[in-house]
Design an enzyme around this catalytic site. Structure first.
Site, mmCIF file in Angstrom:
data_model
loop_
_atom_site.group_PDB
_atom_site.id
_atom_site.type_symbol
_atom_site.label_atom_id
_atom_site.label_comp_id
_atom_site.label_asym_id
_atom_site.label_seq_id
_atom_site.Cartn_x
_atom_site.Cartn_y
_atom_site.Cartn_z
ATOM 1 N N PRO A 290 0.822 -1.213 0.000
ATOM 2 C CG PRO A 290 0.064 -0.952 2.199
ATOM 3 C CD PRO A 290 0.857 -1.881 1.310
ATOM 4 N NE ARG A 292 -4.142 6.920 -4.413
ATOM 5 C CZ ARG A 292 -3.769 7.780 -5.356
ATOM 6 N NH1 ARG A 292 -3.903 9.079 -5.152
ATOM 7 N NH2 ARG A 292 -3.281 7.355 -6.508
ATOM 8 C CB CYS A 359 3.834 31.080 -16.594
ATOM 9 S SG CYS A 359 4.483 32.375 -15.544
ATOM 10 C CE1 TYR A 387 2.243 7.735 -5.855
ATOM 11 C CE2 TYR A 387 0.098 7.539 -4.799
ATOM 12 C CZ TYR A 387 1.240 6.959 -5.302
ATOM 13 O OH TYR A 387 1.400 5.589 -5.241
HETATM 14 C C1 LIG Z 1 2.451 2.715 -7.000
HETATM 15 C C2 LIG Z 1 2.586 1.284 -6.646
HETATM 16 C C3 LIG Z 1 2.013 0.802 -5.461
HETATM 17 C C4 LIG Z 1 1.193 1.663 -4.530
HETATM 18 O O1 LIG Z 1 0.033 2.150 -5.109
HETATM 19 P P1 LIG Z 1 -0.976 3.022 -4.212
HETATM 20 O O2 LIG Z 1 -2.101 3.293 -5.127
HETATM 21 O O3 LIG Z 1 -0.260 4.251 -3.802
HETATM 22 O O4 LIG Z 1 -1.354 2.176 -3.044
HETATM 23 C C5 LIG Z 1 2.211 -0.536 -5.140
HETATM 24 N N1 LIG Z 1 2.920 -1.355 -5.952
HETATM 25 C C6 LIG Z 1 3.479 -0.932 -7.106
HETATM 26 C C7 LIG Z 1 4.247 -1.875 -7.935
HETATM 27 C C8 LIG Z 1 3.324 0.402 -7.493
HETATM 28 O O5 LIG Z 1 3.874 0.813 -8.639
#
Ligand SMILES: *Cc1c(COP(=O)(O)O)cnc(C)c1O
Length: 432
Positions: A290, A292, A359, A387
């Site tokens: 995880p 986000r 801009c 992000y």
């Molecule tokens: C970005 C990513 C995640 C995490 O995704 P979230 O949406 O931020 O939970 C997990 N595994 C891989 C391989 C990713 O590229």
């Protein structure tokens, strides 16, 4: 109150974001006060909210062999990584630079998995030397290169195949990385052959299987579909005598930006484990990635109102944060909640487009927001912990924001505001 605030207030252990006597507070710290002390634009994170988000995953996995690997690309600031490392989290990295950050923050390589569709030879070598837990390999070409690099180092690379489960887009249109048309992973139909190959390569040690089907997912069903597809493959691969130690279900769980109501992490994990049990895979180690959902709702971006420009077609509220500080609205047309840090009763709300100084017409943070604000007030962009800072740039030669982590009574400045002279480092004038 915005839905995000309502949700935050209603969830035990969720981000400590609340309005108290008109002041928007994070873990009891008034955001306007932090902005006056540290300047703007300013990212503010709640350490308690990050810990609580991780704990929800860990609780649901307790009693099973498991590893939560924080997908650190969501927010790779050292103190954030430190917070997760101290709470027992592993990491999911996508570059050698991210590996260096894990180690600098006190994280462990043997709890780190290395994902990404374009790993370079030198990055593989650094990860092998550090002793990462597993490489999540995304193509046959990468299998062959990893084998070569590992043999040159006299080691066997722990290997998992990232399988693209091709979960049906018709039923789940919000999935963005788990489809045949995406660049990620090995196609489901080619995975068995790739495992057969991996098992014959002397520089590799096959360890597991993984997938990651997308981001900001608000339903459980696509996860269960992807898990089923993965388990089908596990059964075929093991049927050929190639043992798979772990299953990595990836990340992608969504958060609340507006009125989304994603499942709680423990609910999602509970359903996944139940499906694994039902199919006789209960004893297998489970990995999750995880990003986000561990940090998104734990942070806000605080900005100051510079100018109010009422107009015939739109009213512009010009603030000192911009697309270089927080790119999600410009990049994904994403909605993010915006709240005044101090509530006003002396001015009427007006419908504003909240825009930055960069801009570009794409430089906006929120459109058509009813806000009662005056010049000099502070606004908080909500759910900005993921992000946000990690994608910040120096476009328009704008130094990146400072970051503060609140932790109970304590306020820690975890990143100083960048200075303009920092931005010239490494540049050269041409000799006259
Ligand atoms: C970005 C990513 C995640 C995490 O995704 P979230 O949406 O931020 O939970 C997990 N595994 C891989 C391989 C990713 O590229």
């Amino acid at each position: 109150m915005s839905p995000v605030l309502a949700r935050a207030a209603a969830l035990p252990g969720a981000p400590q974001l609340a309005r108290v006597r008109g002041e928007l507070q994070l873990e009891g710290h008034a955001l306007a006060e932090l902005a006056r002390r540290h300047g703007t634009p300013l990212y503010v994170y709640s350490r308690g909210a990050m810990r609580a988000a991780l704990a929800a995953y860990q609780r649901a996995l307790a009693g099973r062999p498991h590893l939560v690997c924080y997908a650190m690309k969501a927010n790779s600031s050292l103190a954030v990584l430190q917070t997760f490392a101290e709470a027992g989290s592993g990491f999911d990295i996508v570059s050698a630079g991210e590996l260096a950050r894990v180690l600098a923050a006190g994280g462990r390589a043997d709890r780190t998995v290395f994902s990404g569709v374009g790993k370079r030879r030198d990055e593989m070598a650094l990860a092998l030397e550090a002793g990462v837990r597993c490489f999540n390999v995304e193509s046959v070409g990468e299998l062959r290169l990893l084998d070569e690099v590992a043999r040159a180092h006299g080691v066997r690379a722990p290997t998992s195949l990232r399988v693209n489960p091709d979960v049906d887009a018709g039923t789940h249109p919000y999935i963005s990385t788990g489809l045949k048309s995406n660049k990620f992973g090995v196609a489901h139909g080619e995975a068995l052959a790739a495992y057969r190959l991996a098992a014959t390569l002397p520089g590799l040690r096959v360890e597991g299987i993984d997938c990651h089907i997308g981001s900001q997912i608000t339903q459980i069903e696509p996860y269960l579909d992807a898990l089923d597809r993965l388990l089908d493959l596990v059964e075929s691969v093991e049927g050929e005598g190639i043992e798979l130690h772990h299953i990595d279900v990836g990340g992608g769980l969504g958060i609340t930006y507006a009125d989304e109501s994603p499942p709680a992490a423990d609910e999602l994990v509970g359903r996944l484990l139940a499906r694994m049990d039902a199919r006789g895979h209960g004893g297998r180690e489970v990995l999750l990635e995880p990003g986000r959902s561990l940090v998104g709702n734990a942070g806000v971006l605080v900005t100051e109102v510079l100018y109010l420009k009422p107009g015939e077609v739109a009213n512009f509220c010009v603030v000192d944060a911009a697309m270089n500080d927080l790119t999600r609205p410009a990049l994904y047309d994403a909605y993010m909640g915006i709240e005044p840090c101090t509530a006003r009763v002396d001015v009427e709300p007006v419908r504003w487009d909240v825009v930055g100084p960069v801009c570009e017409s794409g430089d906006w943070l929120g459109r058509q927001r009813d806000l009662a604000v005056q010049v000099g007030d502070h606004l908080a962009v909500l759910s900005a912990g993921a992000y946000g800072m990690a994608m910040a740039s120096n476009y328009n030669t704008r130094p990146r924001a400072a970051e503060v982590m609140v932790d109970g009574e304590a306020v820690h400045l975890i990143r100083e505001r960048e200075q303009v002279q920092d931005l010239f480092v490494g540049e050269r004038l041409i000799p006259r």
